[in-house]
Design an enzyme around this catalytic site. Structure first.
Site, PDB file in Angstrom:
ATOM      1  N   LYS A 180     -13.052 -39.198  51.848  1.00 19.88           N
ATOM      2  CA  LYS A 180     -14.087 -40.092  51.321  1.00 19.88           C
ATOM      3  C   LYS A 180     -14.736 -39.425  50.112  1.00 19.88           C
ATOM      4  CE  LYS A 180     -18.161 -42.559  53.156  1.00 19.88           C
ATOM      5  NZ  LYS A 180     -17.957 -43.893  52.570  1.00 19.88           N
ATOM      6  N   CYS A 200     -18.939 -45.410  39.958  1.00 25.11           N
ATOM      7  CA  CYS A 200     -20.361 -45.223  40.268  1.00 25.11           C
ATOM      8  C   CYS A 200     -21.184 -45.454  38.993  1.00 25.11           C
ATOM      9  CB  CYS A 200     -20.540 -43.797  40.767  1.00 25.11           C
ATOM     10  SG  CYS A 200     -22.203 -43.400  41.233  1.00 25.11           S
TER      11      CYS A 200
END
Lengths: 309, 263
Positions: free
Chosen positions: A46, A133
């Site tokens: 992750k 992001c």
């Protein structure tokens, strides 16, 4: 004749092309090893950031009927703890010969560099930059992945501090993904991961009269994303010479073959784990091999990119 | 196809459970099996997992521990909640005499199991543990089925003084064929070790902080298992393996569990 499903990814040998995508089953060492044991060709942890992140409150993930929508909020324990997780996972994965991919995100270029420096100490086989992001230094806080110039800047900055194999994960939410792919290749990426989730999208509960996700919007994955992801991989592989890990809604062997025929070198598996658990890997691989037999292929390179004609 | 989204359930009746919580009986059914859980969403407040106490009508027992559970237990009749599920693997139902051992709010999933067992005419022995008399929940639910749970309290204010597991071990014939447990982790650890030592078949419902509830976010991992998807019910042997995996790499976990008490 024995089937050869192994692939070479920038000199890393994968026993099969199926790679655990980042963000699912990758938050602890034990589940990464479990996915390796279940047949994955490689696994991706992750995404992690420099500092720990809590993520969004529930609801964070929904099965809306034709795929998943998620706004987990990139929850992670921070780079130092992630380094420990990767080191532990690497021990179990090495025994099985399953490469480990680390994933990193940050809100500034400097923070990308710092995080990569820490994660590199765990010596993953490959580091993937998640540039979807928001960039806090951008005037509008846009994600790096939406701007070819910013995407290239991040890539070049990380290239300076990391000599290992570097992938950049692209977003499908751009008018021309080829521009971003070319910019990132030129900035020094060794390979590309394409694509991240689509959207964002929104699901409104009509009885509550409001969006279901606490973050209101979330990334779309699963079947609904697949045709877009296949098109992105097709366009990218036509334009760049570095390999691509193609992903987005691959749930069957036929889906995986589409990605490979579009030009992908390896295929990411994410939402399929929601439907089938870790059995997704052997299931998809079995279906892919069956299709190869039917079509008379004995290795993946015989049909990789064949859709380009 | 949209089974993953929420369904609306109006509250039919609320039963206060001592000082610690309430049981919510909804207008509607949701087919589920003992050990499974649902995600309850209060728009604007949050979403949390709860064990199913009964599926027809859908019944949940909620201990008040924070803002979400306070809001949930303050609902009035006719007000609505949003529910998705059920999720998770249920308790396996086997032939044989069973003992159900519950600590604190762990009573919820075992109440449902007791009901299913009674329907199959295999009445279980039920042992309930709580910190103090006022903390027992759902005793009425068992009594309604004709069961008389054995009670244990930490402070001796009701029933046996000690834990539910200690009460179990004090029985003259403690180890029946099947043991089912749900409660604080410290209690489950003691129960698992005892059951394995005595060679009893034992299943436990584990608890971890869950978020997505569907095996995607990874929040609730325990060892190499995702509690929401692979559990929450595990055999005692498997639970012991998972705790060992967890403790091997996180020595601080053992300390944390030692301080854990009933809600």
């Amino acid at each position: 004749m024995a089937l050869d499903v192994s692939v070479d990814l920038c000199g890393i040998s994968l026993r099969n092309p199926l790679v655990l995508a980042s963000g699912i089953w990758g938050s602890c060492a034990e589940t990464l090893v479990r996915v390796g044991r279940a047949g994955a060709g490689a696994v991706t942890a992750k995404s992690c950031s420099l500092e720990p992140r809590q993520g969004h409150p529930n609801p964070t993930v929904l099965d809306w009927g034709h795929g998943l929508i998620n706004a987990i909020g990139l929850s992670n324990p921070g780079a130092w703890e992630e380094k420990r997780i990767l080191q532990r996972a690497a021990v179990g994965l090495k025994e099985m010969g399953v490469p480990l991919i680390a994933s990193v995100f940050a809100e500034t270029i400097v923070s990308f560099q710092r995080t990569v420096e820490i994660i590199a100490q765990a010596e993953p086989d490959l580091i993937e930059l998640n540039i979807s992001c928001p960039n806090v230094e951008d005037e509008f806080g846009r994600p790096f992945a939406l701007d070819p110039i910013m995407a290239a800047k991040v890539t070049a900055a990380v290239r300076e501090v990391y000599k290992g194999i570097l992938s950049v994960k692209l977003s499908p939410n751009v008018p021309d993904i080829v521009q971003v792919a070319r910019a990132v290749e030129k900035a020094g990426a060794d390979l590309l991961t394409a694509v991240n989730t689509l959207g964002p999208g929104m699901v409104i509960d009509v009885h509550a009269g409001r969006p279901v996700l606490s973050n209101k919007v979330g990334g779309i994955s699963g079947a609904a994303l697949r045709p877009i992801a296949v098109r992105c991989v097709y366009e990218i592989t036509q334009a760049v010479s570095i390999p691509v890990i193609g992903m987005g809604g691959v749930l069957t062997g036929e889906d995986a073959m589409q990605m490979l025929m579009a030009g992908a070198t390896a295929v990411g598996i994410g939402s399929a784990l929601y439907y089938y658990g870790e059995a997704a890997f052997m299931r998809i691989l079995g279906e892919l091999e069956e299709l190869m037999v039917q079509e008379g292929y004995s290795s993946i390179k015989e049909f990789r990119g064949c859709a380009h004609g | 196809m949209a089974d993953g989204l929420h369904r609306v359930f109006p509250l039919m009746r609320r039963v206060e459970e001592g000082k610690v919580g309430a049981t919510l009986i909804f207008d509607g059914e949701l087919k589920a099996q003992p050990g499974q859980f649902v995600m309850v969403w209060l728009p604007g407040v949050g979403e949390r997992p709860f064990s199913v106490v009964d599926d027809a009508p859908l019944t949940l027992t909620v201990a008040r521990v924070g803002p979400f559970t306070r809001a949930l237990t303050a609902l009035q009749e006719g007000e609505r909640v949003w529910i998705r599920g059920p999720f998770g693997r249920p308790f396996p139902l086997r032939q044989g005499s069973a003992i159900l051992v519950a600590g604190g709010s762990g009573v919820a999933s075992l109440a449902f199991l007791a009901k299913r067992l009674c329907e199959k005419r295999t009445e279980p022995l039920v042992i309930l543990g709580a910190r103090t008399e006022a903390n027992f929940m759902l005793t009425w639910f068992f009594e309604r089925m004709g069961l008389c749970p054995l009670l244990a309290t930490d402070d001796g204010s009701k029933g046996w003084q000690g834990t539910a597991v200690e009460r179990l071990e004090a029985l003259s014939q403690p180890w029946r064929e099947l043991i089912y447990g749900c409660g604080p982790e410290r209690m489950l650890r003691a129960l698992a070790s005892s059951a394995v030592r005595h060679g009893a078949l034992c299943w436990l419902s584990l608890e971890r902080v869950m978020k997505c509830g569907i095996g995607v976010c990874g929040h609730c991992h325990c060892g190499d298992q995702l509690v929401c998807r692979d559990g929450p019910v595990f055999s005692a042997e498997e639970a012991l393996r998972l705790w060992r995996l967890e403790a091997r790499d996180n020595p601080q976990i053992a300390d944390r569990e030692d301080s854990e008490r009933y809600p």
